[in-house]
Design a protein around this motif. Sequence first.
Motif, mmCIF file in Angstrom:
data_model
loop_
_atom_site.group_PDB
_atom_site.id
_atom_site.type_symbol
_atom_site.label_atom_id
_atom_site.label_comp_id
_atom_site.label_asym_id
_atom_site.label_seq_id
_atom_site.Cartn_x
_atom_site.Cartn_y
_atom_site.Cartn_z
ATOM 1 N N SER A 34 50.776 0.922 21.372
ATOM 2 C CA SER A 34 49.951 2.054 20.967
ATOM 3 C C SER A 34 48.628 1.947 21.702
ATOM 4 N N ASP A 41 50.727 5.505 16.173
ATOM 5 C CA ASP A 41 49.854 5.294 15.017
ATOM 6 C C ASP A 41 50.299 4.117 14.147
ATOM 7 N N ALA A 43 50.819 0.159 12.795
ATOM 8 C CA ALA A 43 49.930 -0.985 12.567
ATOM 9 C C ALA A 43 50.468 -2.207 13.306
ATOM 10 N N GLY A 93 42.197 1.767 8.990
ATOM 11 C CA GLY A 93 43.567 1.271 9.084
ATOM 12 C C GLY A 93 43.689 -0.229 9.233
ATOM 13 N N GLN A 131 45.902 -6.690 10.178
ATOM 14 C CA GLN A 131 46.607 -5.510 10.668
ATOM 15 C C GLN A 131 45.608 -4.453 11.144
ATOM 16 N N THR A 132 45.963 -3.769 12.218
ATOM 17 C CA THR A 132 45.073 -2.753 12.762
ATOM 18 C C THR A 132 45.869 -1.683 13.487
ATOM 19 N N THR A 133 45.188 -0.608 13.857
ATOM 20 C CA THR A 133 45.779 0.453 14.676
ATOM 21 C C THR A 133 44.921 0.632 15.925
#
Length: 330
Positions: free
Chosen positions: A94, A110, A112, A182, A195-197
Amino acid sequence: MASQRAPRRRSLVYVVLASAVVMGGTGAGTAYMKAQAHADVGRVSSAAAAPVAAGASEEASVEPVADPTPTVAPDTLLSQAMKSVSVAAGAAVSVAVLDVASGDSATYGDGAFDTASIVKVNILAALLLRAQDEDRGLTAQEKRYATAMIEVSDNASASALWTAIGKAEGLAAANERLGLTGAEGGSGMLWGLTQTTAADQLTLLQQVFAENGEASALSGASRTYLQGLMGSIAVDQDWGVSAAGATGTAGGRFALKNGWLPRTATGLWVINSIGRVTTADGREFLVAVVSDGNATKAKGVSLVEAAARAAVSVFTSTDADSDSSTDTAS
């Protein structure tokens, strides 16, 4: 000699429909009558709106109105650009990008992802916010940890500062102020499993590289400090989003933080990269790429770099096409 009035031009539709009356019988005649009535209404409306000047044709002329050039959303352009990026089976990627000059951005994907070491920028931002709240600068020890954590990605230093900010809870409190929605901190001391986006990481970069205080929760001094460390990363970590910009760190060509993590259970790699890049013509972009499921670190790096280049091309290629069309227009 008396002037002669130019003969009135018959509309093409009249000619066609009149022919149809002869060839097509009653149905065509009905169509002709409807068309004639519609045309008469049009003439009456035109005459009411703008009286015919003396000596001018009684028929109103209608200028064609050109449709505006359709625009394509940046997200769509990025999705198209990413079709050229080879993603191995089982891997995922991503990316999010911002054109600093225009403020336009685009995001692809999108989902995670685990942060690995890119969370270290987030940890330092949280620490700087805490120091701002306490109206103080970082201590000498905190600066040593921060330098090692960002420039050479030292994990022990990251663990020390993770504890200092209050671990996941402290990170969440800071991210609420930074606008990250996020992200979810890793459990216990597992900061690398936060966790991230890609979109959240782009938001973080906007906070770090904002040009004025109104756009960031970080003070000018805090932003300058973090930017400086990200612009001084070790030579062996010059990969990732920097591939989308000009070569070399001279003149602040890039400022970044990379993250890499082999998963014990699968042997697959998490490879991430975030930062600011400057192209050869001096344009600046903020780019965040996150990926997982990579068979090797090298393959993950190649994927991240290809995604970063595709992201920046969304804006640079569009501009190039626009300039080209302008140059050739008569």
